[in-house]
Structure formats: structure tokens, C-alpha cells
Design an enzyme around this catalytic site. Structure first.
Site, PDB file in Angstrom:
ATOM      1  N   LYS A 189       0.843  -1.207   0.000  1.00 34.72           N
ATOM      2  CA  LYS A 189       0.000   0.000   0.000  1.00 34.72           C
ATOM      3  C   LYS A 189       0.873   1.250   0.000  1.00 34.72           C
ATOM      4  CE  LYS A 189      -1.947   2.623   3.056  1.00 34.72           C
ATOM      5  NZ  LYS A 189      -1.882   3.933   2.351  1.00 34.72           N
ATOM      6  N   GLU A 263      10.082   0.996  10.399  1.00 33.89           N
ATOM      7  CA  GLU A 263      11.091   2.024  10.109  1.00 33.89           C
ATOM      8  C   GLU A 263      10.373   3.355  10.306  1.00 33.89           C
ATOM      9  OE1 GLU A 263      12.875   4.734   8.837  1.00 33.89           O
ATOM     10  OE2 GLU A 263      12.769   4.021   6.769  1.00 33.89           O
ATOM     11  N   CYS A 297      13.192  10.636   6.900  1.00 32.99           N
ATOM     12  CA  CYS A 297      13.169  10.087   8.260  1.00 32.99           C
ATOM     13  C   CYS A 297      14.519  10.249   8.950  1.00 32.99           C
ATOM     14  CB  CYS A 297      12.742   8.628   8.240  1.00 32.99           C
ATOM     15  SG  CYS A 297      13.697   7.648   7.092  1.00 32.99           S
ATOM     16  N   GLU A 393       9.999  15.439  15.637  1.00 35.49           N
ATOM     17  CA  GLU A 393      10.335  15.368  14.219  1.00 35.49           C
ATOM     18  C   GLU A 393       9.489  16.413  13.470  1.00 35.49           C
ATOM     19  OE1 GLU A 393       9.057  11.768  12.096  1.00 35.49           O
ATOM     20  OE2 GLU A 393      11.019  11.780  11.134  1.00 35.49           O
TER      21      GLU A 393
HETATM   22  P1  NAI Z   1       1.713   7.996   8.434  1.00 34.09           P
HETATM   23  O1  NAI Z   1       2.531   7.192   9.323  1.00 34.09           O
HETATM   24  O2  NAI Z   1       0.292   8.266   8.812  1.00 34.09           O
HETATM   25  O3  NAI Z   1       1.658   7.343   6.978  1.00 34.09           O
HETATM   26  C1  NAI Z   1       2.557   6.374   6.462  1.00 34.09           C
HETATM   27  C2  NAI Z   1       1.784   5.267   5.778  1.00 34.09           C
HETATM   28  O4  NAI Z   1       0.997   4.558   6.738  1.00 34.09           O
HETATM   29  C3  NAI Z   1       0.789   5.727   4.723  1.00 34.09           C
HETATM   30  O5  NAI Z   1       0.762   4.777   3.679  1.00 34.09           O
HETATM   31  C4  NAI Z   1      -0.524   5.721   5.458  1.00 34.09           C
HETATM   32  O6  NAI Z   1      -1.639   5.591   4.629  1.00 34.09           O
HETATM   33  C5  NAI Z   1      -0.378   4.509   6.343  1.00 34.09           C
HETATM   34  N1  NAI Z   1      -1.199   4.506   7.554  1.00 34.09           N
HETATM   35  C6  NAI Z   1      -1.721   5.560   8.227  1.00 34.09           C
HETATM   36  N2  NAI Z   1      -2.414   5.139   9.283  1.00 34.09           N
HETATM   37  C7  NAI Z   1      -2.333   3.785   9.309  1.00 34.09           C
HETATM   38  C8  NAI Z   1      -2.842   2.778  10.178  1.00 34.09           C
HETATM   39  N3  NAI Z   1      -3.537   3.075  11.249  1.00 34.09           N
HETATM   40  N4  NAI Z   1      -2.545   1.504   9.909  1.00 34.09           N
HETATM   41  C9  NAI Z   1      -1.800   1.175   8.832  1.00 34.09           C
HETATM   42  N5  NAI Z   1      -1.316   2.083   7.976  1.00 34.09           N
HETATM   43  C10 NAI Z   1      -1.567   3.383   8.208  1.00 34.09           C
HETATM   44  O7  NAI Z   1       2.432   9.364   8.175  1.00 34.09           O
HETATM   45  P2  NAI Z   1       1.746  10.751   7.752  1.00 34.09           P
HETATM   46  O8  NAI Z   1       0.490  11.018   8.475  1.00 34.09           O
HETATM   47  O9  NAI Z   1       1.657  10.735   6.291  1.00 34.09           O
HETATM   48  O10 NAI Z   1       2.816  11.782   8.264  1.00 34.09           O
HETATM   49  C11 NAI Z   1       2.770  12.259   9.604  1.00 34.09           C
HETATM   50  C12 NAI Z   1       4.146  12.428  10.151  1.00 34.09           C
HETATM   51  O11 NAI Z   1       4.787  11.179  10.204  1.00 34.09           O
HETATM   52  C13 NAI Z   1       5.062  13.273   9.309  1.00 34.09           C
HETATM   53  O12 NAI Z   1       4.903  14.620   9.558  1.00 34.09           O
HETATM   54  C14 NAI Z   1       6.391  12.764   9.726  1.00 34.09           C
HETATM   55  O13 NAI Z   1       6.785  13.389  10.916  1.00 34.09           O
HETATM   56  C15 NAI Z   1       6.155  11.301   9.987  1.00 34.09           C
HETATM   57  N6  NAI Z   1       6.528  10.448   8.847  1.00 34.09           N
HETATM   58  C16 NAI Z   1       7.688   9.774   8.914  1.00 34.09           C
HETATM   59  C17 NAI Z   1       8.094   9.010   7.844  1.00 34.09           C
HETATM   60  C18 NAI Z   1       9.365   8.277   7.880  1.00 34.09           C
HETATM   61  O14 NAI Z   1       9.851   7.867   6.828  1.00 34.09           O
HETATM   62  N7  NAI Z   1       9.937   8.025   9.016  1.00 34.09           N
HETATM   63  C19 NAI Z   1       7.336   8.940   6.612  1.00 34.09           C
HETATM   64  C20 NAI Z   1       6.085   9.638   6.661  1.00 34.09           C
HETATM   65  C21 NAI Z   1       5.742  10.376   7.746  1.00 34.09           C
END
Ligand code: NAI
Length: 787
Positions: A189, A263, A297, A393
């Protein structure tokens, strides 16, 4: 105007990359996409809009997958898996084909990525897409070699992979390549903001001959992610994204037996020592925090600079920031493109405001900043280490600077975070850099460099940055299990509680073994002891009834015993050999004890002691042989993959094989350099308490091994929830295992929870690389060289 004046005043003209092919691909699909399941695009269902964040234009619609879409995707992956696994080294060819397809379609992929995500085309073209190709090439090679390099291992089955929006295609490659190389099939996904390159990739991959069902892409928001996480037909979840969602996934998968790698976020330090080449460090900072708009990240988002060079560094940095080009991501001259979405922009703005409110000094260069989803490069100075923007972050182009005086202070500040993903160390002294790198609590360190990635070098974090590694040898292990793993019997609860009342404090208690904490015997805080009965119900002895307070003390003792983790592997080996010898010297007594407690024959008990001694010798042998690797990624430099201990490991032993299982776990944990808190077999704890004297006479330093006897049901949850314990091992019934995994989500400690029995007597089930791997995690230290 003279030529010299023209050279000075000349500005960059626009150099936009063409979008014709990408637009044509979108048009061919009517700008509406269904999920990609079993080799074809399905009819779109209800949809979400996908935008170009640089122009705030709708690019396409993607399907919000439903439960039944996820069902079909899992079913397709399951059906395709056995044949894909059976291909064996034959999987190398389709993986090479994927690498080639990425190279052939590099321009289309890069342009679509930039349109969808807003990242500068220079980055998608020169970094993301080439790394994607490299990932598939590298893992095609692993498919070729897998049977020889991972003998006796097999695929897990179907992997559910959930990826974020910051590197849509690169994260896809990091997830797919190792899963496919090891014979797993996938339901992937992508993030809701950036699904288009995953859909294009799926189409290209199947056109290149990837069998239907091997890769399935379901699109939509977090709810679709949850459907994947909860699906019983999925054997492993690999997630990259926020710590908050990662923790939720840990809780949801607790007790399901699904393997998990997380991660997550970071707040990585970028440490500049006073002997660093400051100009290089400034270029490093540009790559650390303004690469991909800081939406990385492992972004070097915390600048820690030695006080004596803080002023010149900040001055050079400001001058450099004023030269960054902010604007159209498709322009080849652009350094900083668009933020992925308005919500993310608002989050950055909110955190910057908090930084100002909390007294930080904010500076931005006077650059033209387009309207819409753009944010200028930003520097905060004078920030206290505890300030929100020094801890949270931001995931945007915002650098937070603090100064330090000594290397010791730099290490302390660097580690003063709940995260532990990456770090960057700048110094012209190799001695200093390599002294500091191992002391940083994180999974990746770049020396005089930053944000370098390669398929051969594992990537992943510690603490709240998650666990598990992606890439390299260690990344493959996350998708494999031993063939003997199947068909094991479940642990069942040994009925003991009601038969074994707690005994009142007894003033003549000295016969009763106490707890073993910090290298000394200690009365349990409760003052109670617990009866130990033989199989016929005859009282054999008593052990201390440990409690929460005893666990806390044991943790404190273990934390203090950090010298064990710093000891050389050679020294650790010597201590463990000595332990084995001292156990051997008392084999008759240990044998009699096993027989009395468990009711096995004397012969079987003697065999268990013999095997235990052998196991300790094996652990000692491994101590200085479970070595890391030196990778040669495609750059001038090397990457040292070091196996590091977790720190403090809690080990909850199984009920059976009271001596053999205990030393099978204790030995490798110690050999890898961990300090251990051990909860022995509850019905048969005397084999562990008899070890106290052996430990005392074997030069095991106080606090390296702590033993807390008592009720597993009471002690294990305290260990699982404890924030100062770095990893949890548990061997016992499923119900408690599930609870422990949920509790371990608090500080995201890695867990090794086994609810099905092993045959501890078998060497392949009771010792070796599997155990040493569990006892350690890899830190990759990148050392580029040359002038
Ligand atoms: P997120 O963690 O919500 O999204 C990442 C992925 O997880 C997306 O594909 C999303 O659809 C999916 N997802 C969301 N909720 C889920 C759930 N309950 N169960 C399974 N999958 C789920 O990140 P978001 O909201 O896009 O970004 C928020 C903050 O997260 C950012 O501001 C940043 O600080 C951090 N982030 C960190 C990342 C990294 O690579 N470490 C990448 C993206 C965001």
C-alpha cells in the site's frame, strides 16, 4: 557591460523537465486508477484525488480500497506464493528484469515521482530512481545465492507492506526487492498522497514478466493500511512511516505471530567537531536537511556544533542557505521543491511557531518563495535541548542548532532523544569520528557524509525509530524463517499457581535462594518466597517471590553494568568459557537438581547438563566470531556493518529444560554484549538459582546477569512495559506472549516472542547465528574516503 560583469550578474534561466510522457501515461488510464491485483488494474471504486503539490492541481484519482479489494489482493498473493518460492534462484531473472525496466523507464518514473510528490527532479532523477534500480539488481543477486547463503531458510509467505510519501518509489523498492528475492509475495500500500509511481511500477513489472499475483498494489488511506495489518492471511508487516502509526501497528499485530519491521521517525544529530572541514560540513547540511525538503526520516535535523566553530559555521551556513533555489520541482536548477501536501505544510508552520514561542531564534534567507505548498529553508539557533523543536520530528526544511563543548557532551546531546535512526559525524580526525560513532544510539552513522544509501547496507533504527533492518544481508533475514519452524507445538500454561502458595516470611530463610541482582543475592522486596515442588508435589525448596520493585532494581543494576557491553568480544568469550568450565565442575549437582525438579531420568538430566556446558562453550566461541561486514557500496568508501548489543535484554525462560533453555538464551545474549535480566522457568527455577555461585566464581561482572524468580505472569509484563529495557525475549504460552508484545509497544523494544516449543537439545534449534542475530542489531557506519 564587461564579460566579468556578465558572469557575475548572470542568473539561471528556467530548465524545466518535460512531462509529456508522464501526462500521456496518466491520460491512457483516464486519470483514474483501480487497485492493481493479480496482474491487472481493477475497475476504480470510490476514489481519492491525487495532487501535484507544486501547482495544487489534481493529477489523478486513486481508489480507496475496500475490505474485499484487500481480500482479493491477499488471495492473489497467497495463490502466487508457492510457485514463486519454488522458482528458487530462478527468481533472479525476473528481479534483474525489474532493475532493467526501472533503468529503461527512468525518466518517466522520475518525472511522475516529481509531479506527484513535489521533490526536485534532480533528486528523483539522480538519487531515487538510480537507487531503485540498484536495489533490484542487488537483490536479484541475493535470489541467485539465497539457498547457499541462507541454508535451511524459507519464505514467510505473504508480506503486507505499507509505505510513506517521502520516497514513494524508493520505499517500494526497499520493501519489494528483499521480499521478492526471498520468495515472498506482496500486498503493497503506497501512501495516499503518492500512489502513482507504485501503480506505474506494478504495470511495468508485469509487462516485464513478473508473474501475476506476486506484487499487488492496493491504494487508499490509513484505513486500508489497517485492513492489511489486520488481515489473517498476511505473514509479515513491513511499515515505514510515523512513530505513532508504527506503535499502533505493533499493538495490533501483538500475539498474531506476524513478523514485523518498523522504520519510523527520527531526529538525527549532525555533529560538527572543531577540526571538521567546515565548508564540507555546510554542503553536508544542505544534503542533510534540505534534501527532499527535509521530509526524510533520517534527516540531519539537529545540528550539534562545537562551540569554538559555531560562529563561523553558522555564518557559512547562512551564506549557503541564501543561495538555495526554491521553486518548481520540475526545474533542473531547483534545490528545494514543494512540501507534499497542505496538511504537512501546516504541521511545519505550527512547529516553527512553537520554536519561536519557546524562545528559539529563527532565521530564513531572503529567497523568493512561491505561493502554495512551499516552505523556505529555516534555521533555528539558541535552542535548548529540551525544546519541542529539538525533540519533535518536524519533517520539513527546518534545522535546529545547538552547541557543545566536549565530545562527551556531543554524545550525550546526540543521544538525548527518544529516537535512534541515524547520525552524521564531522571531523578530520578518524580517531575521533570512530570513537564517537559506536557510542551513538542509532542504526546508521555517516562519517563526513550524510544521507547515503545503498542496497548492500542495511538501514533501520533503534528506540522509537523502530526495529528491524531493510537492505543488505540483515534485511533478508527479516523475510525468512527456518524450515523446521513449521509444525511446532504450542506452549501450554503449566498449572502451578494454585498448588504453590506464597510462603510467609521465614526468619530462618537462609536456605532459600534469594534473587540475584547486581552480582549479589538479595531478599525479594515482598519478603515472600515461593514453594518449588517436585512432580509428585513434594517440597523441594523455595525461591524468592520477585515483584515490580525487584525488577526495577534489576534494571538499575543492569543499566549500571554498561562496561560489559563495552568489553572486547575476546574478554566476553573468556568469561563465558570460564562459566562453562565452572558449570562442568558441578555437573553432578546440577544433574541431580534437574532430575528432582522435572522428574526426568538421571541419565536425561545428565545429558541436559552436558548439553548446557556445550552450549555455553558455543556461546563463548561465538562471542568473537559473530562479526560484522565491510560493505563496498558504489562510492569511494566503505561501510562497516557492526553487530551491536541491544543493551539490557529481559529473558523470560520457558518452563521446560530448566538449565539448557536458560543457558541457551543467556549465553548468546551475554556473548553479544548484552546485560540480562532473567526470569527462570517458573515450575523449575532452582537450576537458575543454582547458577548464582557459578556466576560469582566465573568473573561475570555484577549486573551483567540478574535473576528474578517469581510468577512469570506478574514479572514478565513489568519487564515488557519497562522503558529502560531494550529488548524482550519470551518463551511461553500465547496469551501472555500477546500481552507482552502489546506492552512492548511503549518504547518499541524489539521482541522475540515464541509461543511454540523448540527442541532445545537440537543444536540447530538451540544455538548459533539465529541466537546471535537476535542478541544484536546492526549499525552501519559509512566512511567515505579520498580528498
Ligand atoms: P503515516 O505514518 O500516517 O503514513 C505512512 C503510511 O501509513 C501511509 O501509507 C498511510 O496511509 C499509512 N497509515 C496511516 N495510518 C495507518 C494505520 N492506522 N494503519 C496502517 N497504515 C496506516 O504518516 P503521515 O500522516 O503521512 O505523516 C505524519 C508524520 O509522520 C510526518 O509529519 C512525519 O513526521 C512522519 N513520517 C515519517 C516518515 C518516515 O519515513 N519516518 C514517513 C512519513 C511520515
Amino acid at each position: 557591460m564587461s564579460v566579468a560583469e556578465i558572469m557575475q550578474s548572470m542568473d539561471y534561466g528556467p530548465a524545466p523537465e518535460g512531462t509529456t510522457e508522464a501526462e500521456a501515461w496518466l491520460e491512457r488510464h483516464g486519470r483514474r486508477f483501480g487497485c492493481f491485483i493479480d496482474g491487472t488494474f481493477e475497475t476504480p471504486g470510490s476514489t481519492l484525488d491525487s495532487h501535484n503539490p507544486a501547482r495544487d492541481e489534481k493529477l489523478a484519482e486513486i481508489t480507496q480500497a475496500t475490505q474485499s479489494d484487500v481480500e482479493r489482493a491477499v488471495a492473489a498473493a497467497r495463490k502466487a506464493q508457492p510457485a514463486w518460492a519454488r522458482l528458487g534462484s530462478g527468481r533472479a531473472r525476473p528481479l534483474y528484469a525489474l532493475a532493467r525496466v526501472v533503468q529503461r523507464q527512468a525518466r518517466l518514473l522520475a518525472v511522475l515521482e516529481t509531479l506527484d510528490n513535489g521533490k526536485p527532479i534532480r533528486e528523483s532523477r539522480d538519487i531515487d530512481v538510480p537507487l531503485v534500480a540498484r536495489h533490484f539488481y542487488h537483490h536479484a543477486g541475493w535470489a541467485q545465492l539465497l539457498e547457499d547463503e541462507f541454508p535451511g531458510q524459507q519464505a514467510l509467505g505473504v508480506a503486507g507492506q505499507i509505505i510513506p510519501w517521502n520516497f514513494p518509489l524508493l520505499m517500494l523498492a526497499w520493501k519489494l526487492a528483499p521480499a521478492l528475492a526471498t520468495g515472498n509475495t506482496v500486498v503493497l500500500k503506497p501512501a495516499e498522497y503518492t500512489s502513482l509511481t507504485a501503480l506505474l511500477f506494478a504495470e511495468l513489472a508485469h509487462r516485464a514478466g513478473l508473474p501475476a499475483g506476486v506484487v499487488n498494489v492496493v491504494t487508499g488511506d490509513g484505513a486500508v493500511g489497517e485492513l492489511i495489518v489486520e488481515h489473517p492471511g498476511i505473514d509479515k508487516i513491513a511499515f515505514t512511516g510515523s512513530t505513532e502509526v508504527g506503535r499502533r501497528i505493533r499493538e495490533k499485530t501483538a500475539g498474531t505471530g506476524k513478523r514485523l519491521t518498523l522504520e519510523l521517525g527520527g531526529k538525527s544529530p549532525f555533529i560538527v567537531f572543531d577540526d571538521a572541514d567546515l565548508d564540507s560540513a555546510v554542503e553536508g547540511l544542505v544534503d542533510a536537511i534540505w534534501f527532499n525538503q527535509g521530509q526524510v526520516c533520517c534527516a540531519g535535523s539537529r545540528l550539534l556544533v562545537q562551540e569554538s566553530v559555531a560562529e563561523p559555521l553558522i555564518a557559512k551556513l547562512k551564506a549557503r542557505m541564501a543561495k538555495l533555489q526554491l521553486g518548481d520541482p520540475l526545474d533542473k536548477g531547483t534545490d528545494i521543491g514543494a512540501i507534499v501536501a497542505p496538511g504537512q505544510l501546516a504541521r511545519i508552520q505550527g512547529l516553527v511557531q512553537t520554536g519561536i514561542d519557546e524562545g528559539g531564534e529563527m532565521w530564513q534567507p531572503d529567497l523568493p518563495c512561491p505561493a502554495g505548498n512551499f516552505y523556505p529553508p529555516t534555521l533555528f539557533t539558541g535552542v535548548q535541548p529540551a525544546a519541542t523543536i529539538a525533540q519533535e520530528e518536524i519533517f520539513g526544511p527546518v534545522l535546529v542548532a545547538t552547541s557543545f563543548r566536549t565530545p562527551g557532551e556531543a554524545i550525550e546531546l546526540a543521544n538525548n532523544t527518544r529516537y535512534g535512526l541515524a547520525a552524521s559525524v564531522w571531523s578530520e580526525s578518524i580517531n575521533l569520528a570512530l570513537e564517537v560513532a559506536p557510542k551513538l544510539v542509532c542504526g546508521v552513522v555517516w562519517v563526513n557524509a550524510t544521507n547515503l544509501f545503498d542496497a548492500a547496507c542495511g538501514f533501520g533504527g533503534r528506540r522509537e525509530s523502530g526495529f528491524g533492518r531493510e537492505g543488505g544481508h540483515e534485511g533478508l533475514g527479516e523475510y525468512l524463517r527456518p524450515a523446521w519452524d513449521l509444525g511446532r507445538k504450542a506452549y501450554v500454561e503449566t498449572k502451578i499457581a494454585s498448588e504453590r502458595p506464597l510462603l510467609e516470611p521465614d526468619l530462618g530463610l537462609d536456605r532459600t535462594p534469594k534473587l540475584y541482582i547486581g552480582g549479589a543475592q538479595k531478599r525479594p522486596d515482598s519478603g515472600y518466597s515461593q514453594a518449588v515442588l517436585d512432580p509428585k508435589g513434594v517440597l523441594l525448596g523455595e525461591v524468592g517471590a520477585g515483584s515490580r520493585k525487584d525488577v526495577r532494581e534489576a534494571v538499575e543494576a543492569a543499566r549500571k553494568a554498561a562496561a560489559w557491553s563495552r568489553a572486547t568480544p575476546h574478554n566476553r568469550a573468556q568469561v563465558i568459557y570460564y562459566l562453562a568450565e565452572n558449570l562442568e565442575a558441578r555437573r553432578a549437582e546440577f544433574g541431580a537438581r534437574i532430575a528432582a525438579q522435572t522428574g526426568v531420568s538421571r541419565r536425561a538430566a545428565r545429558a541436559e547438563v552436558r548439553a548446557s556446558v556445550e552450549r555455553l562453550f558455543a556461546a563463548a566461541a561465538w562471542a568473537d566470531k559473530f562479526e560484522g561486514a565491510v560493505h563496498q557500496p558504489p562510492l569511494r568508501g566503505v561501510t562497516l556493518a557492526l553487530n551491536e548489543p541491544h543493551g539490557v535484554v529481559a529473558v523470560v525462560c520457558p518452563d521446560e529444560a530448566p538449565l539448557l533453555a536458560t543457558v541457551s538464551l543467556l549465553g548468546p545474549a551475554l556473548a553479544a554484549g548484552n546485560r540480562v535480566i532473567l526470569v527462570p522457568s517458573e515450575p523449575h527455577p532452582l537450576s537458575a538459582t543454582d547458577l548464582y555461585q557459578v556466576l560469582d566464581t566465573s568473573d561475570v561482572p555484577g549486573g551483567a546477569v540478574n535473576i528474578v524468580t517469581g510468577r512469570r505472569q506478574d514479572l514478565a509484563p513489568v519487564l515488557a512495559a519497562h522503558a529502560e529495557i531494550d529488548a524482550l525475549w519470551y518463551f511461553g504460552p500465547a496469551e501472555l506472549g500477546a500481552e507482552l508484545e502489546r506492552l512492548a509497544a511503549g518504547n518499541l523494544k524489539p521482541t522475540w516472542i515464541e509461543t511454540r516449543r523448540r527442541d532445545w537439545r537440537q543444536r540447530h534449534q538451540g544455538e548459533g547465528r539465529e541466537f546471535m542475530g537476535r542478541a544484536s542489531q546492526v549499525k552501519n557506519i559509512w566512511i567515505p574516503y579520498g580528498e
